[in-house]
Every structure is written in C-alpha cells, then in structure tokens.
Design an enzyme around this catalytic site. Structure first.
Site, PDB file in Angstrom:
ATOM      1  N   GLY A   2     -12.351  -3.923   1.816  1.00 18.79           N
ATOM      2  CA  GLY A   2     -13.769  -3.569   1.949  1.00 18.79           C
ATOM      3  C   GLY A   2     -14.277  -2.659   0.841  1.00 18.79           C
ATOM      4  O   GLY A   2     -15.381  -2.850   0.330  1.00 18.79           O
ATOM      5  N   GLY A  21      -7.582  -9.281   0.724  1.00 19.70           N
ATOM      6  CA  GLY A  21      -6.400  -9.807   1.417  1.00 19.70           C
ATOM      7  C   GLY A  21      -6.049 -11.247   1.080  1.00 19.70           C
ATOM      8  O   GLY A  21      -4.906 -11.561   0.734  1.00 19.70           O
ATOM      9  N   ARG A  33       0.826  -1.217   0.000  1.00 16.84           N
ATOM     10  CA  ARG A  33       0.000   0.000   0.000  1.00 16.84           C
ATOM     11  C   ARG A  33       0.858   1.265   0.000  1.00 16.84           C
ATOM     12  O   ARG A  33       0.446   2.288  -0.555  1.00 16.84           O
ATOM     13  CB  ARG A  33      -0.943   0.006   1.207  1.00 16.84           C
ATOM     14  CG  ARG A  33      -2.168  -0.843   0.968  1.00 16.84           C
ATOM     15  CD  ARG A  33      -3.111  -0.757   2.135  1.00 16.84           C
ATOM     16  NE  ARG A  33      -4.397  -1.347   1.791  1.00 16.84           N
ATOM     17  CZ  ARG A  33      -5.367  -1.569   2.674  1.00 16.84           C
ATOM     18  NH1 ARG A  33      -5.198  -1.237   3.935  1.00 16.84           N
ATOM     19  NH2 ARG A  33      -6.507  -2.104   2.282  1.00 16.84           N
ATOM     20  N   LYS A  36     -18.181 -17.522   3.739  1.00 15.84           N
ATOM     21  CA  LYS A  36     -19.635 -17.457   3.933  1.00 15.84           C
ATOM     22  C   LYS A  36     -20.390 -16.712   2.848  1.00 15.84           C
ATOM     23  O   LYS A  36     -19.969 -15.643   2.406  1.00 15.84           O
ATOM     24  CB  LYS A  36     -19.929 -16.760   5.257  1.00 15.84           C
ATOM     25  CG  LYS A  36     -19.644 -17.614   6.459  1.00 15.84           C
ATOM     26  CD  LYS A  36     -20.008 -16.813   7.675  1.00 15.84           C
ATOM     27  CE  LYS A  36     -20.143 -17.698   8.896  1.00 15.84           C
ATOM     28  NZ  LYS A  36     -20.492 -16.874  10.060  1.00 15.84           N
TER      29      LYS A  36
HETATM   30  C1  3PG Z   1      -8.723  -1.752   4.881  1.00 28.50           C
HETATM   31  O1  3PG Z   1      -7.697  -2.263   5.354  1.00 28.50           O
HETATM   32  O2  3PG Z   1      -9.618  -2.417   4.332  1.00 28.50           O
HETATM   33  C2  3PG Z   1      -8.825  -0.260   4.862  1.00 28.50           C
HETATM   34  O3  3PG Z   1      -7.639   0.340   5.248  1.00 28.50           O
HETATM   35  C3  3PG Z   1      -9.991   0.210   5.688  1.00 28.50           C
HETATM   36  O4  3PG Z   1      -9.781  -0.088   7.038  1.00 28.50           O
HETATM   37  P1  3PG Z   1     -11.024  -0.044   8.041  1.00 28.50           P
HETATM   38  O5  3PG Z   1     -11.892  -1.219   7.708  1.00 28.50           O
HETATM   39  O6  3PG Z   1     -10.442  -0.127   9.436  1.00 28.50           O
HETATM   40  O7  3PG Z   1     -11.759   1.243   7.800  1.00 28.50           O
END
Ligand code: 3PG
Length: 390
Positions: A368, A345, A34, A192
C-alpha cells in the site's frame, strides 16, 4: 530527515518501528523477506552497543485483544535464529516496565494490539516515546499509516530518525519517480482500474509509456474500441480510460494497447489458452493474458527504457498457460539496462516465479505504501520525520 547512520547510539535506548508484517502459517514465518530487509537497522544498532527494541504490527488485530495468531513470536524466533541467540518477546510493554541491556535486542509484541495505536492517540504515542532516547522509523511498508508507532511517537521521542531500510526505499523510489532517467516506463497491472485510478492518473502525467495489464487493460482495450467479451471490464470507467489515453497522446506519451491476446472461456487452472487477434475476441471469451506480439512490443519498450516501475502482472500468471505475457515482461525487466523498481505482493510473486529476484535494481518491501508513493502522496510517517528535522 535525520538518518540513523549519522547518530552515536552507544548505550542509548533505541525504539525501532519495523514492518515485520509477514505471512505466518502454523506458527512459522512463510516468507521472511521483510525481516531480512529490516536486519540492517537492527544489526547496526546492536553493533553500536545500543539497547535495542523493535516492534511491528502483524495483521489487523482488534485493539486490546492478544492472541497466538497475532503474536510476533514467530518473528522473534526468526530473528533469534539469525542472531544465533535468544530474543526476548515482551508482552504488555506499554504498561509494564522492562530493562534492555547494552547490545541486547528485544521484540515488543504486536503494537497494533495497544490501546490508541491505530487511532494515533497522543497519550499512547507519549508512552512509547518515554521508552526511548532515539526513535527509528524503518517501516516503509507502513509509512502510509499515521498510527502511534509510525507517526505519533515521532512527535515526542527526543530524536526521531529514518532507519537504513526506510532511507534505501525512499532513495530508490525518489530516483525512479522524481528524478527518472528517460524514457520512463510504468507497468501497472491488476484486476481493476478503480483500485488503481489515482496511481494511473498520477503516472500518466510523468511517464513516457504506461503499460496497463490484467483486468485494468481490458477497460483500456474497450476504450480503444475492441470487444472484450466476458472479460473483467469496468464499463463506467471506459471514458476515463479514453481520457487518459488522449491526455498522454497530447504530450507524445502513450498507453500501448495489445494487438493480440490469450483468451479462455472459464477462469480455471486447466482452461485451454487460445491466441486471438485483439480485434476478434468473441462474446463468450475472457482475456487472461496478452499475446506474444504484444508481449514482444512491450519487451522492446522496456529494453529501451531508462527507468521501469513495475506494479502488477499483465495476465493470470498463476496459471502457466496464461503467464507468458508476464514472463516475457519479467525477462525484459531482468535484462534491460534501465533502473528497475518493483513493488507489491503479486509483482513479487511473479518475480519469484520467474527467478529474477537478483536482477531488479530495487524491490520495495511495501504494498500500500508503494502505491501511495506512486500516487504522489506524502507518506505521513515520513512527513513527520521531515518536520522533526526542521
Ligand atoms: C502491508 O502489508 O501492506 C503493510 O504491512 C501495512 O499493513 P496494513 O495495510 O494492515 O496497515
């Protein structure tokens, strides 16, 4: 939206919101992908002779509570090593004044510690905005969060624009999802159905083939009338899975169902792998991977695709004996002529394990936010940039 690369930055105060939320162990960054991805914007601003500030969240700290653990110090050190010069890390940057020289970069400590950051409080956002002439949103990984540093500040900064990474991410995702070359294939793995239901529902309306993998696939196997033994399976979602299959079949699209599977009796690293016909899983067995016939069928689908979107492995690839399905798919994704997009991930871990990092058209830095984009949701931090651009 306004793009950073179209602006004149000389001498201007630039506030960059990046996603530098990286894994840290013993004070060192353990995976800096990142940071690498964020350097294009930082370097561009420095080269133009701007006064550059960059901030990010790290983890999910409590408001007002600074600790070594949530400090961006390891990140600042990583960036300093890249630039070959020291980088100041500024604490309490909202309340205390600080100066930045032209051509200098400072890292502003973890923004999620700031009061009002998470709740996107206007007053906090206004204080941020006062620090800059140009706000650069570059944190695609956090674009699904409306926080003061991703959303609020964009309302009040004199100029709010998209950084180089954010622009690249949006271009790649738009190309794959809104304007895909056909056939379009999505691979959605994970444990899931419930956590990815909206992703599956949204993709089921767009793609030609939707490959489901991992625990998600078990619910679909059951919907196709197979015994899944003791496998992770969400019985209450079997009718939903059936409905998705029927809906796709109606428009001549499909969810391919495995014809063979690899099973075990215990979820253990040295558990022996047993190959089975998908029709003959026993009551005391658990499905941990797809079999070679199924993997080959999927590889063929991927090879013929125009676009492939990949989120999630199709088996327990952490254990080598249950990783063959994911490996076969990974290799096909590496070899296909299709435009390939991957994110999340687990997916990146699989990409690294099978050494195909350079063979994917685009790898998103987001988790996310990537999923929310797949769901067809508007990302609030992008929406506000659009509004500001008029
Ligand atoms: C992630 O790792 O998906 C982003 O950096 C967002 O992190 P967060 O879910 O803690 O907002």
């Amino acid at each position: 939206v306004i793009k950073l690369i179209d602006l004149d930055l000389k001498g201007k105060r630039i506030f960059i919101r990046a996603d530098l939320n990286v894994p840290v162990k013993d004070g060192k960054v353990t995976s800096d992908a990142r940071i690498t991805a964020s350097m294009a914007t930082i370097n561009h601003c420095l080269k133009q002779g701007a006064k550059v500030m960059v901030t990010s969240h790290l983890g999910r700290p409590e408001e007002g509570v600074w600790s070594e653990e949530n400090s961006l110090k390891p990140v600042a050190e990583n960036i300093a090593a890249r630039l070959g010069k020291p980088v100041r890390l500024i604490k309490d940057w909202v309340e205390n004044g600080f100066e930045v020289a032209e051509g200098e970069l400072v890292v502003l400590e973890n923004c999620r510690i700031n009061k009002g950051e998470k709740k996107n409080v206007d007053e906090t956002a206004q204080k941020y905005a006062k620090l800059c002439d140009v706000f650069v949103m570059d944190a695609f990984g956090t674009a699904h969060r409306a926080e003061a540093s991703t959303h609020g500040i964009a309302k009040y900064a004199p100029i709010a624009c998209a950084g180089i990474l954010l622009t690249e991410e949006l271009d790649a995702l738009t190309k794959a999802l809104l304007n895909p070359a056909r056939p379009m294939v999505a691979i959605v793995g994970g444990s899931k159905v419930s956590t990815k239901l909206t992703v599956l529902e949204s993709l089921s309306e767009k793609v030609d083939q939707m490959v489901v993998g991992g625990g998600i696939a078990n619910t679909f196997l059951k919907a196709a009338g197979k015994n899944t033994g003791k496998s992770l399976c969400e019985d209450d979602l079997v009718p939903t899975a059936r409905a998705l299959m029927d809906k796709m079949a109606k428009r001549h699209a499909s969810i391919p169902i495995a014809v063979d599977v690899v099973v075990g009796k215990k979820f253990e690293a040295n558990e022996p792998a047993i190959l089975k016909d998908a029709d003959s899983v026993a009551d005391d067995e658990m499905i941990f991977d797809i079999g070679p016939k199924s993997a080959q069928e999927l590889a063929d689908i991927i090879m013929k695709a125009g676009t492939v979107v990949w989120n999630g492995p199709v088996g327990v690839f952490e254990f080598d004996q249950f990783g063959t399905g994911t490996k076969t798919i990974a290799m096909a994704i590496a070899d296909t002529k299709a435009f390939t997009l991957a994110g999340g991930g687990d997916t990146i871990a699989a990409i690294q394990k099978y050494g195909i990092y350079d063979k994917i058209s685009y790898i998103s830095t987001a988790g996310g936010a990537f999923l929310e984009f797949l769901e067809g949701k508007k990302l609030p931090a992008v929406e506000i940039l659009e509004q500001r651009a008029g």
